[in-house]
Design a protein around this motif. Structure first.
Motif, PDB file in Angstrom:
ATOM      1  N   ARG A 224       0.821  -1.208   0.000  1.00 40.59           N
ATOM      2  CA  ARG A 224       0.000   0.000   0.000  1.00 40.59           C
ATOM      3  C   ARG A 224       0.859   1.264   0.000  1.00 40.59           C
ATOM      4  O   ARG A 224       0.327   2.365  -0.116  1.00 40.59           O
ATOM      5  N   PHE A 225       2.161   1.106   0.154  1.00 38.65           N
ATOM      6  CA  PHE A 225       3.054   2.270   0.156  1.00 38.65           C
ATOM      7  C   PHE A 225       3.815   2.399  -1.159  1.00 38.65           C
ATOM      8  O   PHE A 225       4.794   3.141  -1.249  1.00 38.65           O
ATOM      9  N   ALA A 226       3.349   1.697  -2.175  1.00 39.46           N
ATOM     10  CA  ALA A 226       3.880   1.862  -3.535  1.00 39.46           C
ATOM     11  C   ALA A 226       2.739   1.619  -4.522  1.00 39.46           C
ATOM     12  O   ALA A 226       2.829   0.798  -5.426  1.00 39.46           O
ATOM     13  N   ILE A 227       1.651   2.373  -4.333  1.00 38.67           N
ATOM     14  CA  ILE A 227       0.478   2.196  -5.184  1.00 38.67           C
ATOM     15  C   ILE A 227       0.725   2.880  -6.525  1.00 38.67           C
ATOM     16  O   ILE A 227       0.964   4.087  -6.591  1.00 38.67           O
ATOM     17  N   SER A 228       0.685   2.082  -7.566  1.00 35.86           N
ATOM     18  CA  SER A 228       0.952   2.579  -8.906  1.00 35.86           C
ATOM     19  C   SER A 228      -0.253   3.301  -9.459  1.00 35.86           C
ATOM     20  O   SER A 228      -1.409   2.946  -9.170  1.00 35.86           O
ATOM     21  N   ARG A 229       0.018   4.340 -10.280  1.00 34.81           N
ATOM     22  CA  ARG A 229      -1.060   5.104 -10.910  1.00 34.81           C
ATOM     23  C   ARG A 229      -0.858   5.173 -12.413  1.00 34.81           C
ATOM     24  O   ARG A 229       0.227   4.917 -12.943  1.00 34.81           O
ATOM     25  N   LEU A 230      -1.920   5.545 -13.085  1.00 30.80           N
ATOM     26  CA  LEU A 230      -1.959   5.629 -14.540  1.00 30.80           C
ATOM     27  C   LEU A 230      -2.113   7.094 -14.942  1.00 30.80           C
ATOM     28  O   LEU A 230      -3.062   7.755 -14.537  1.00 30.80           O
ATOM     29  N   ILE A 231      -1.165   7.606 -15.728  1.00 25.20           N
ATOM     30  CA  ILE A 231      -1.247   8.986 -16.196  1.00 25.20           C
ATOM     31  C   ILE A 231      -2.267   9.066 -17.324  1.00 25.20           C
ATOM     32  O   ILE A 231      -2.222   8.296 -18.279  1.00 25.20           O
ATOM     33  N   VAL A 232      -3.184  10.012 -17.209  1.00 25.87           N
ATOM     34  CA  VAL A 232      -4.241  10.155 -18.205  1.00 25.87           C
ATOM     35  C   VAL A 232      -3.797  11.123 -19.291  1.00 25.87           C
ATOM     36  O   VAL A 232      -3.460  12.279 -19.017  1.00 25.87           O
ATOM     37  N   ASN A 233      -3.797  10.638 -20.520  1.00 28.23           N
ATOM     38  CA  ASN A 233      -3.451  11.468 -21.663  1.00 28.23           C
ATOM     39  C   ASN A 233      -4.537  12.490 -21.923  1.00 28.23           C
ATOM     40  O   ASN A 233      -5.733  12.186 -21.844  1.00 28.23           O
ATOM     41  N   ARG A 234      -4.146  13.728 -22.253  1.00 30.32           N
ATOM     42  CA  ARG A 234      -5.137  14.791 -22.463  1.00 30.32           C
ATOM     43  C   ARG A 234      -6.050  14.510 -23.653  1.00 30.32           C
ATOM     44  O   ARG A 234      -7.134  15.081 -23.758  1.00 30.32           O
ATOM     45  N   ALA A 235      -5.613  13.623 -24.536  1.00 32.97           N
ATOM     46  CA  ALA A 235      -6.433  13.306 -25.706  1.00 32.97           C
ATOM     47  C   ALA A 235      -7.284  12.060 -25.502  1.00 32.97           C
ATOM     48  O   ALA A 235      -7.993  11.637 -26.411  1.00 32.97           O
ATOM     49  N   ALA A 236      -7.237  11.474 -24.311  1.00 33.38           N
ATOM     50  CA  ALA A 236      -7.952  10.223 -24.074  1.00 33.38           C
ATOM     51  C   ALA A 236      -9.458  10.425 -24.136  1.00 33.38           C
ATOM     52  O   ALA A 236     -10.019  11.265 -23.422  1.00 33.38           O
ATOM     53  N   GLY A 237     -10.117   9.649 -24.987  1.00 31.51           N
ATOM     54  CA  GLY A 237     -11.572   9.655 -25.065  1.00 31.51           C
ATOM     55  C   GLY A 237     -12.159   8.499 -24.296  1.00 31.51           C
ATOM     56  O   GLY A 237     -11.471   7.833 -23.507  1.00 31.51           O
ATOM     57  N   ALA A 238     -13.425   8.216 -24.528  1.00 30.54           N
ATOM     58  CA  ALA A 238     -14.119   7.174 -23.782  1.00 30.54           C
ATOM     59  C   ALA A 238     -13.456   5.810 -23.963  1.00 30.54           C
ATOM     60  O   ALA A 238     -13.184   5.099 -22.984  1.00 30.54           O
ATOM     61  N   ALA A 239     -13.174   5.428 -25.193  1.00 31.98           N
ATOM     62  CA  ALA A 239     -12.569   4.121 -25.437  1.00 31.98           C
ATOM     63  C   ALA A 239     -11.170   4.042 -24.833  1.00 31.98           C
ATOM     64  O   ALA A 239     -10.766   3.001 -24.293  1.00 31.98           O
ATOM     65  N   ASP A 240     -10.422   5.137 -24.904  1.00 34.38           N
ATOM     66  CA  ASP A 240      -9.050   5.162 -24.373  1.00 34.38           C
ATOM     67  C   ASP A 240      -9.034   4.988 -22.855  1.00 34.38           C
ATOM     68  O   ASP A 240      -8.213   4.244 -22.313  1.00 34.38           O
ATOM     69  N   ILE A 241      -9.940   5.681 -22.166  1.00 36.35           N
ATOM     70  CA  ILE A 241      -9.929   5.605 -20.706  1.00 36.35           C
ATOM     71  C   ILE A 241     -10.369   4.229 -20.237  1.00 36.35           C
ATOM     72  O   ILE A 241      -9.829   3.683 -19.258  1.00 36.35           O
ATOM     73  N   LEU A 242     -11.304   3.603 -20.940  1.00 35.54           N
ATOM     74  CA  LEU A 242     -11.725   2.257 -20.570  1.00 35.54           C
ATOM     75  C   LEU A 242     -10.611   1.243 -20.814  1.00 35.54           C
ATOM     76  O   LEU A 242     -10.408   0.308 -20.029  1.00 35.54           O
ATOM     77  N   ARG A 243      -9.860   1.440 -21.882  1.00 32.22           N
ATOM     78  CA  ARG A 243      -8.718   0.572 -22.149  1.00 32.22           C
ATOM     79  C   ARG A 243      -7.636   0.766 -21.085  1.00 32.22           C
ATOM     80  O   ARG A 243      -7.005  -0.195 -20.625  1.00 32.22           O
ATOM     81  N   LEU A 244      -7.413   2.010 -20.670  1.00 29.31           N
ATOM     82  CA  LEU A 244      -6.381   2.303 -19.683  1.00 29.31           C
ATOM     83  C   LEU A 244      -6.673   1.627 -18.347  1.00 29.31           C
ATOM     84  O   LEU A 244      -5.791   1.016 -17.744  1.00 29.31           O
ATOM     85  N   VAL A 245      -7.911   1.702 -17.867  1.00 31.75           N
ATOM     86  CA  VAL A 245      -8.216   1.136 -16.545  1.00 31.75           C
ATOM     87  C   VAL A 245      -8.303  -0.379 -16.578  1.00 31.75           C
ATOM     88  O   VAL A 245      -8.267  -1.030 -15.520  1.00 31.75           O
ATOM     89  N   SER A 246      -8.409  -0.969 -17.750  1.00 36.13           N
ATOM     90  CA  SER A 246      -8.464  -2.431 -17.832  1.00 36.13           C
ATOM     91  C   SER A 246      -7.116  -3.053 -18.181  1.00 36.13           C
ATOM     92  O   SER A 246      -6.832  -4.187 -17.803  1.00 36.13           O
ATOM     93  N   GLN A 247      -6.258  -2.296 -18.898  1.00 36.55           N
ATOM     94  CA  GLN A 247      -4.986  -2.855 -19.368  1.00 36.55           C
ATOM     95  C   GLN A 247      -3.753  -2.140 -18.833  1.00 36.55           C
ATOM     96  O   GLN A 247      -2.647  -2.682 -18.904  1.00 36.55           O
ATOM     97  N   GLY A 248      -3.918  -0.926 -18.340  1.00 32.96           N
ATOM     98  CA  GLY A 248      -2.758  -0.141 -17.932  1.00 32.96           C
ATOM     99  C   GLY A 248      -2.054   0.435 -19.136  1.00 32.96           C
ATOM    100  O   GLY A 248      -2.539   0.379 -20.264  1.00 32.96           O
ATOM    101  N   HIS A 249      -0.872   1.009 -18.898  1.00 32.06           N
ATOM    102  CA  HIS A 249      -0.081   1.553 -19.995  1.00 32.06           C
ATOM    103  C   HIS A 249       0.604   0.415 -20.749  1.00 32.06           C
ATOM    104  O   HIS A 249       1.173  -0.488 -20.141  1.00 32.06           O
ATOM    105  N   ARG A 250       0.572   0.491 -22.075  1.00 35.60           N
ATOM    106  CA  ARG A 250       1.131  -0.576 -22.903  1.00 35.60           C
ATOM    107  C   ARG A 250       2.367  -0.122 -23.658  1.00 35.60           C
ATOM    108  O   ARG A 250       2.746  -0.715 -24.660  1.00 35.60           O
ATOM    109  N   ASP A 251       3.019   0.921 -23.183  1.00 37.28           N
ATOM    110  CA  ASP A 251       4.176   1.502 -23.857  1.00 37.28           C
ATOM    111  C   ASP A 251       5.433   0.688 -23.537  1.00 37.28           C
ATOM    112  O   ASP A 251       5.824   0.549 -22.375  1.00 37.28           O
ATOM    113  N   ALA A 252       6.091   0.150 -24.556  1.00 31.93           N
ATOM    114  CA  ALA A 252       7.302  -0.652 -24.351  1.00 31.93           C
ATOM    115  C   ALA A 252       8.439   0.167 -23.757  1.00 31.93           C
ATOM    116  O   ALA A 252       9.333  -0.375 -23.096  1.00 31.93           O
ATOM    117  N   LEU A 253       8.435   1.483 -23.965  1.00 36.86           N
ATOM    118  CA  LEU A 253       9.504   2.326 -23.428  1.00 36.86           C
ATOM    119  C   LEU A 253       9.464   2.396 -21.908  1.00 36.86           C
ATOM    120  O   LEU A 253      10.463   2.730 -21.271  1.00 36.86           O
TER     121      LEU A 253
END
Length: 278
Positions: A224-253
């Motif tokens: 509980r002392f290293a709770i990870s968060r997801l940065i929300v992209n300013r261009a994220a629409g409905a489909a993007d935000i639903l994908r983010l909360v179900s899959q997390g960030h998928r960036d290989a970098l």
């Protein structure tokens, strides 16, 4: 302003006896608006996009709440909304959107800067952005927004002496409680930086949880002392935000960035010592 206490959950987001503990998507926002400088806009979400994101999550059956409330209901299908720094647009823009759908959030406050300017933002025009004052924060706490600590002076706590980190963390907790009448339970590491010693300091100060950045969905088996968060992209629409909360960030970098963390901390520690004249 009407109460922002967490709304009652329906069948899609409620607590079901015997249900498994759920992974916890925690969204990270800084502001809702459009900044002067283009480089800071990546940390902001336009008002229309923010409202669209919230509506999409609610319509998909997620309960939107603050972190401490979410941790107290681990079997609920939910998404945590967190904001950092306490810019004035939280009250003018974010809160009305949250209120419109009965959602709550956690706001992390750097206590030395309350009622002042974001002067730690070196190199950004936004260092002159006004921050909420103590009366604003006390009102928010009374309306159901969770207030958490973002440290006192927004220091890179993992590279400063432990005694300084301890003072900064405990001072922030004491000030929030004294000035708002609400004891903060959650901490947010400034810049997302932490290490084992910092986590110990935060826990010893009486906090019950702490957030990093992490770019992952938080798993209930992790600290509980290293709770990870997801940065929300300013261009994220409905489909993007639903994908983010179900899959997390998928960036290989991101895996490369995690691999460079040790070297980056060494550089930051040397920079801090030079800045102090050590």
């Amino acid at each position: 302003m009407t109460s922002l206490a967490p709304a009652a959950s329906g069948a899609a987001g409620g607590v079901f006896e015997g249900a498994p503990t759920m992974p916890l998507p925690v969204l990270m926002y800084h502001g809702v608006g459009d900044s002067v400088s283009a480089d800071f806009r990546r940390w902001e979400v336009p008002p229309g996009a923010f409202a669209e994101q919230l509506e999409a999550l609610v319509e998909s059956g997620y309960h939107l709440t603050g972190l401490t409330d979410a941790l107290a209901h681990p079997t609920r299908r939910q998404v945590v909304i967190t904001f950092e720094n306490g810019f004035e647009d939280f009250v003018t823009t974010a809160v009305p959107a949250l209120r419109a759908i009965g959602a709550s959030a956690t706001l992390y406050v750097p206590t030395a800067f309350v009622g002042r300017r974001a002067t730690w933002l070196d190199g950004y025009t936004e260092r002159n952005l006004p921050l909420l004052d103590w009366s604003d924060l006390a009102a928010l706490a009374g309306e159901g927004i969770e207030l958490g600590s973002h440290g006192h002076r927004h220091l890179e706590l993992d590279v400063v002496p432990t005694a300084l980190a301890r003072y900064d963390v405990t001072a922030s907790r004491r000030l929030i409680e004294e000035r708002t009448g609400r004891r903060p339970d959650s901490f947010c590491y400034p810049f997302g930086y932490h290490c084992a010693a910092v986590r110990h300091v935060v826990a010893a100060a009486g906090f019950e949880s702490a957030c990093e950045v992490g770019y992952r969905i938080h798993q209930p088996t992790l600290s509980r002392f290293a709770i990870s968060r997801l940065i929300v992209n300013r261009a994220a629409g409905a489909a993007d935000i639903l994908r983010l909360v179900s899959q997390g960030h998928r960036d290989a970098l991101l895996s490369v960035r995690r691999g460079l963390q040790s070297g980056w901390r060494t550089y930051r520690a040397a920079r801090w010592r030079l800045g102090r004249g050590a």
